[in-house]
Design an enzyme around this catalytic site. Structure first.
Site, short mmCIF file in Angstrom:
data_model
loop_
_atom_site.label_atom_id
_atom_site.label_comp_id
_atom_site.label_asym_id
_atom_site.label_seq_id
_atom_site.Cartn_x
_atom_site.Cartn_y
_atom_site.Cartn_z
N SER A 43 -0.40 3.99 0.80
CA SER A 43 -1.37 4.94 1.44
C SER A 43 -0.31 5.48 2.81
CB SER A 43 -2.66 4.48 2.18
OG SER A 43 -3.47 4.39 0.93
N ASP A 58 -14.15 6.87 -2.67
CA ASP A 58 -13.56 6.25 -4.21
C ASP A 58 -14.38 7.18 -5.15
OD1 ASP A 58 -11.78 4.51 -3.35
OD2 ASP A 58 -12.84 2.88 -3.33
N TYR A 60 -2.60 2.52 -11.59
CA TYR A 60 -1.40 3.27 -11.49
C TYR A 60 0.13 2.68 -11.59
CZ TYR A 60 -2.34 2.16 -6.68
OH TYR A 60 -2.64 1.48 -5.53
N GLY A 87 -15.49 -4.11 -7.58
CA GLY A 87 -15.46 -3.12 -6.64
C GLY A 87 -15.35 -1.63 -7.21
N ALA A 88 -14.14 -1.42 -7.73
CA ALA A 88 -13.87 -0.09 -8.29
C ALA A 88 -14.88 0.43 -9.60
CB ALA A 88 -12.53 -0.40 -8.99
N LYS A 124 -13.72 -4.59 2.26
CA LYS A 124 -14.44 -3.09 2.29
C LYS A 124 -15.90 -3.43 2.28
CE LYS A 124 -11.63 -0.56 -1.07
NZ LYS A 124 -11.80 0.20 -2.39
N GLY A 161 -4.46 6.22 -13.02
CA GLY A 161 -5.12 6.25 -11.97
C GLY A 161 -4.49 6.83 -10.48
N THR A 175 -17.39 -11.25 -17.48
CA THR A 175 -18.39 -12.03 -16.66
C THR A 175 -19.66 -11.06 -16.98
OG1 THR A 175 -16.87 -12.97 -15.34
CG2 THR A 175 -19.02 -13.40 -14.86
N SER A 219 0.85 -1.06 0.11
CA SER A 219 -0.05 0.04 0.02
C SER A 219 0.89 1.35 0.02
CB SER A 219 -1.12 -0.10 1.09
OG SER A 219 -1.52 1.24 1.23
#
Ligand code: ATR
Length: 296
Positions: free
Chosen positions: A31, A116, A239, A143-144, A80, A260, A165, A29
């Site tokens: 972050s 997000d 990214y 999810g994104a 999440k 991104g 899918t 990460s």
């Protein structure tokens, strides 16, 4: 990487407020360097720590945050969705997207947010896109994609979701249509013909798939026989690397392509402000991410 000297020069105190990221794994990460650079830049006695939490330890870990008096956390894969049921309140965006990526701890209560969609929108506008009334094509339905479709659903005239899918794309559209006050949402399989038809007249293409992401850098969700739409902006959520095979394709067709990293920074900036009430130093955060990813 943050130089060791810089890390050592930063003193924690008995009053340091602690936030962090829970996920599994979290060691890659960016972050922690992004937020710690921001706290230092604005002079806040806060720190951000990586918190690796295995899936079977999530409930225990969330209880631990309360016990330890932490001020908040970011939440990443695979936790999440589960966090939705573990917080005291959920923001409308997090509820609609079906995922919490930021928890604010206040007076022993946990508030779940999703930054997000707002982060994506800020990055998109910064790239010069005016999505109001435009036609968008979203590749992927994970999810994104849910955050992206939620964001675009409030401004675009039409959003088409194509996914390898197709059932996943249809479920996403079914669930998010009620939260898309402006756009008409459509879903289809990511086949060559569907891609040709859906991309013929779009203003914006958003790649939310992991195709092209390190280490699968040669992969692309775009079929070789389909031209990239003239004049469209490509926003690729990947990214790492900073330029994907799909971005090269778009640029080769004379289109603008954006990676991104700014979305990552803006979702972090939104979380920073939710926790601290302070405007986030976006450029400091961006520079810290670039350094953490081994760039200039
Ligand atoms: P995230 O939370 O980052 O969105 P995810 O939920 O695992 O991650 O979703 C990954 C997305 O990338 C999915 O839409 C996936 O397609 P499937 O639903 O068919 O699995 C898509 N994806 C991954 N690799 C792909 C590839 N090589 N080509 C096309 N789509 C791909």
């Amino acid at each position: 990487m943050t130089p060791a000297g810089e890390a050592l020069a930063w003193e924690l105190t008995g009053r340091t407020a602690v936030v962090g990221v829970i996920g599994w794994p979290v060691e890659h990460s960016v972050s922690p360097p992004m937020h710690n650079a921001a706290f230092r830049a604005v002079g806040l006695d806060w720190c951000y720590v990586p918190l690796p939490v295995a899936p079977d330890a999530l409930a225990e870990a969330v209880g631990g945050l309360r016990a330890l008096g932490m001020r908040g956390v970011n939440v990443t894969v695979p936790h999440k969705r589960a966090l939705l049921g573990m917080v005291d309140s959920v923001s409308p965006a997090a509820r609609a997207i079906g995922a919490v990526n930021t928890v604010v701890c206040e007076g022993g209560r946990f508030h779940g947010h999703n930054t997000d969609a707002a982060g994506f929108m800020r990055a998109l506008r910064e790239a010069g896109s005016v999505p109001e009334g435009s036609r968008a094509l979203v590749l992927g339905a994970g999810g994104a994609a849910r955050a992206v479709v939620y964001a675009l659903g409030g401004v675009c005239s039409e959003v088409t979701v194509l996914n390898r899918t197709p059932d996943r794309a249809r479920r996403l559209v079914d669930e998010l249509s009620a939260h898309a006050p402006v756009a008409r949402l459509r879903a289809e399989a990511l086949g060559e013909e569907a891609l040709r038809a859906a991309s013929a007249d779009v203003d914006l293409v958003v790649n939310t798939t992991s195709a092209g992401m390190w280490p699968a850098v040669t992969e692309t969700p775009w079929h070789a026989g389909v031209s990239f739409p003239r004049g469209a902006l490509l926003y690729d959520l990947v990214y790492n690397p900073r330029e994907t095979a799909l971005m090269r394709r778009a640029r080769g067709a004379g289109c603008r392509a954006v990676d991104g990293l700014r979305m990552l920074v803006h979702q972090g900036a939104e979380a920073f402000t939710l926790w601290t009430g302070v405007e986030a130093p976006v450029e400091v955060m961006y520079a810290a991410c670039v350094r953490a990813l081994g760039g200039e």
